[in-house]
Design a protein around this motif. Structure first.
Motif, PDB file in Angstrom:
ATOM      1  N   TRP A 176       0.490  -0.977   0.443  1.00 54.46           N
ATOM      2  CA  TRP A 176       0.028  -0.503   0.033  1.00 54.46           C
ATOM      3  C   TRP A 176       0.944   1.091   0.360  1.00 54.46           C
ATOM      4  O   TRP A 176       1.547   1.115   0.343  1.00 54.46           O
ATOM      5  N   VAL A 177       0.319   2.242  -0.467  1.00 53.87           N
ATOM      6  CA  VAL A 177       0.895   4.360  -0.208  1.00 53.87           C
ATOM      7  C   VAL A 177       0.208   4.911   0.150  1.00 53.87           C
ATOM      8  O   VAL A 177      -1.182   4.596  -0.572  1.00 53.87           O
ATOM      9  N   GLN A 178       0.183   5.541   0.295  1.00 52.62           N
ATOM     10  CA  GLN A 178      -0.748   6.564   1.002  1.00 52.62           C
ATOM     11  C   GLN A 178      -0.130   8.540  -0.153  1.00 52.62           C
ATOM     12  O   GLN A 178       0.856   8.438   0.705  1.00 52.62           O
ATOM     13  N   VAL A 186      -5.051  10.719   0.000  1.00 47.70           N
ATOM     14  CA  VAL A 186      -5.688   8.946  -0.556  1.00 47.70           C
ATOM     15  C   VAL A 186      -4.473   7.721   0.008  1.00 47.70           C
ATOM     16  O   VAL A 186      -4.124   7.997   0.038  1.00 47.70           O
ATOM     17  N   LEU A 187      -5.512   6.574   0.176  1.00 51.00           N
ATOM     18  CA  LEU A 187      -4.906   5.185   0.524  1.00 51.00           C
ATOM     19  C   LEU A 187      -4.719   4.286  -0.609  1.00 51.00           C
ATOM     20  O   LEU A 187      -5.480   4.405  -1.111  1.00 51.00           O
ATOM     21  N   ARG A 212      -7.737  10.701  11.330  1.00 48.09           N
ATOM     22  CA  ARG A 212      -7.539  11.326  12.760  1.00 48.09           C
ATOM     23  C   ARG A 212      -5.929  11.393  13.356  1.00 48.09           C
ATOM     24  O   ARG A 212      -5.447  12.328  14.179  1.00 48.09           O
ATOM     25  N   ARG A 213      -5.129  11.218  12.214  1.00 44.45           N
ATOM     26  CA  ARG A 213      -4.276  11.361  12.165  1.00 44.45           C
ATOM     27  C   ARG A 213      -4.225  12.704  11.487  1.00 44.45           C
ATOM     28  O   ARG A 213      -2.972  13.316  11.284  1.00 44.45           O
ATOM     29  N   GLY A 214      -4.528  13.191  10.920  1.00 43.95           N
ATOM     30  CA  GLY A 214      -4.342  14.534   9.961  1.00 43.95           C
ATOM     31  C   GLY A 214      -4.304  14.363   8.708  1.00 43.95           C
ATOM     32  O   GLY A 214      -4.886  14.753   8.055  1.00 43.95           O
ATOM     33  N   ARG A 219      -3.788   2.754  11.661  1.00 43.76           N
ATOM     34  CA  ARG A 219      -2.398   1.621  11.361  1.00 43.76           C
ATOM     35  C   ARG A 219      -4.460   1.189  10.979  1.00 43.76           C
ATOM     36  O   ARG A 219      -4.261  -0.307  10.935  1.00 43.76           O
ATOM     37  N   GLU A 220      -5.206   1.110  12.071  1.00 46.59           N
ATOM     38  CA  GLU A 220      -6.887   0.716  12.450  1.00 46.59           C
ATOM     39  C   GLU A 220      -7.406   0.523  10.676  1.00 46.59           C
ATOM     40  O   GLU A 220      -8.026  -0.674   9.741  1.00 46.59           O
TER      41      GLU A 220
END
Length: 259
Positions: A176-178, A186-187, A212-214, A219-220
């Motif tokens: 994966w990459v975001q 985008v994830l 959540r982290r801006g 992780r979830e």
């Protein structure tokens, strides 16, 4: 009333369809000669002979060189269509569940020739008419989804050296990459088959300030997206997902289909 002895046949109101289904029920077990079809259906020989020839003209039945009858190519195509329809429904359920869990727009992308196409999507916002949709072909800039596609293309084709090759290898290893695209986070998650080949890319997108982290998905969310991608991989046929494309990522196209 004609007594049909073929196993598993539910008789309806139309007699000729009941007889045709009885013949197909026998052929489901494997190739059969005319006497075997007669015996298996309980129908009279002239009736079976007439129906088999008519069904052969329609592609529902075919005959081999030994004169045995078997299920025809038209039924094979219909079975494939039915399988794809069932797979589509399951995939849409996965996308909807992922949207409900993350609150993000969820899309599934595949590569066809030199295009990257969005084959299914479930968006965050609903319009008065229902789920929001985007239709048509739109050029896009390089982003996480494109980077996943290119990671497999460049690795398989031997393209790229140095830092570029290392970045592709890391994406393949992680899966994966975001990143940010036009104000949205985008994830992109790889959807791979059992052979490790890339079948599709699953993406989540939404305003970065809502995460959540801006600036990144937690992780979830990533774990849920990867689990959804693993389930989708078993239902998604591979269709030229890694076909060679123009190395300039901005040349890729997206066509969105409403879900």
């Amino acid at each position: 009333m004609v007594t049909i002895t073929a196993p598993g046949v539910v008789q309806g109101r139309v007699g000729v369809l009941n007889k045709a289904c009885a013949i197909l029920a026998v052929l489901e077990q494997g190739p059969a000669c005319l006497p075997e079809v007669v015996s298996g259906t309980g129908l009279k020989r002239p009736t079976v002979h007439r129906l088999v020839l008519a069904m052969q003209e329609l592609g529902l039945v075919q005959a081999d060189e030994q004169g045995q009858f078997m299920v025809g190519p038209r039924l094979t195509r219909l079975a494939m269509v039915a399988q794809h329809a069932m797979a589509d429904r399951e995939i849409r359920r996965e996308l909807s569940a992922l949207r409900a869990m993350t609150g993000a727009s969820v899309r599934l992308h595949q590569r066809y020739g030199d295009q990257r196409i969005c084959v299914a999507e479930v968006l965050r916002f609903k319009s008065a008419a229902g789920e929001g949709t985007s239709v048509g072909a739109v050029a896009i800039a390089a982003g996480p989804v494109s980077r996943v596609f290119l990671a497999w293309r460049r690795f398989n084709g031997g393209h790229g050296t140095g830092d570029d090759a290392l970045a592709c290898l890391r994406i393949r290893h992680r899966g994966w990459v975001q990143g940010a695209v036009d104000g949205s986070l985008v994830l992109a998650v790889a959807v791979c088959g059992r052979d490790g080949d890339l079948a599709a890319v699953l993406s989540l997108s939404g305003p970065s300030q809502r995460t959540r982290r801006g600036g990144s998905y937690g992780r979830e969310v990533i774990k849920s997206a990867m689990e959804a991608a693993a389930r989708i991989s078993g239902r998604l046929p591979i269709k030229e997902a890694t076909a060679l494309i123009d190395g300039r990522d901005h040349g890729l196209q997206v066509r969105s289909a409403s879900v």
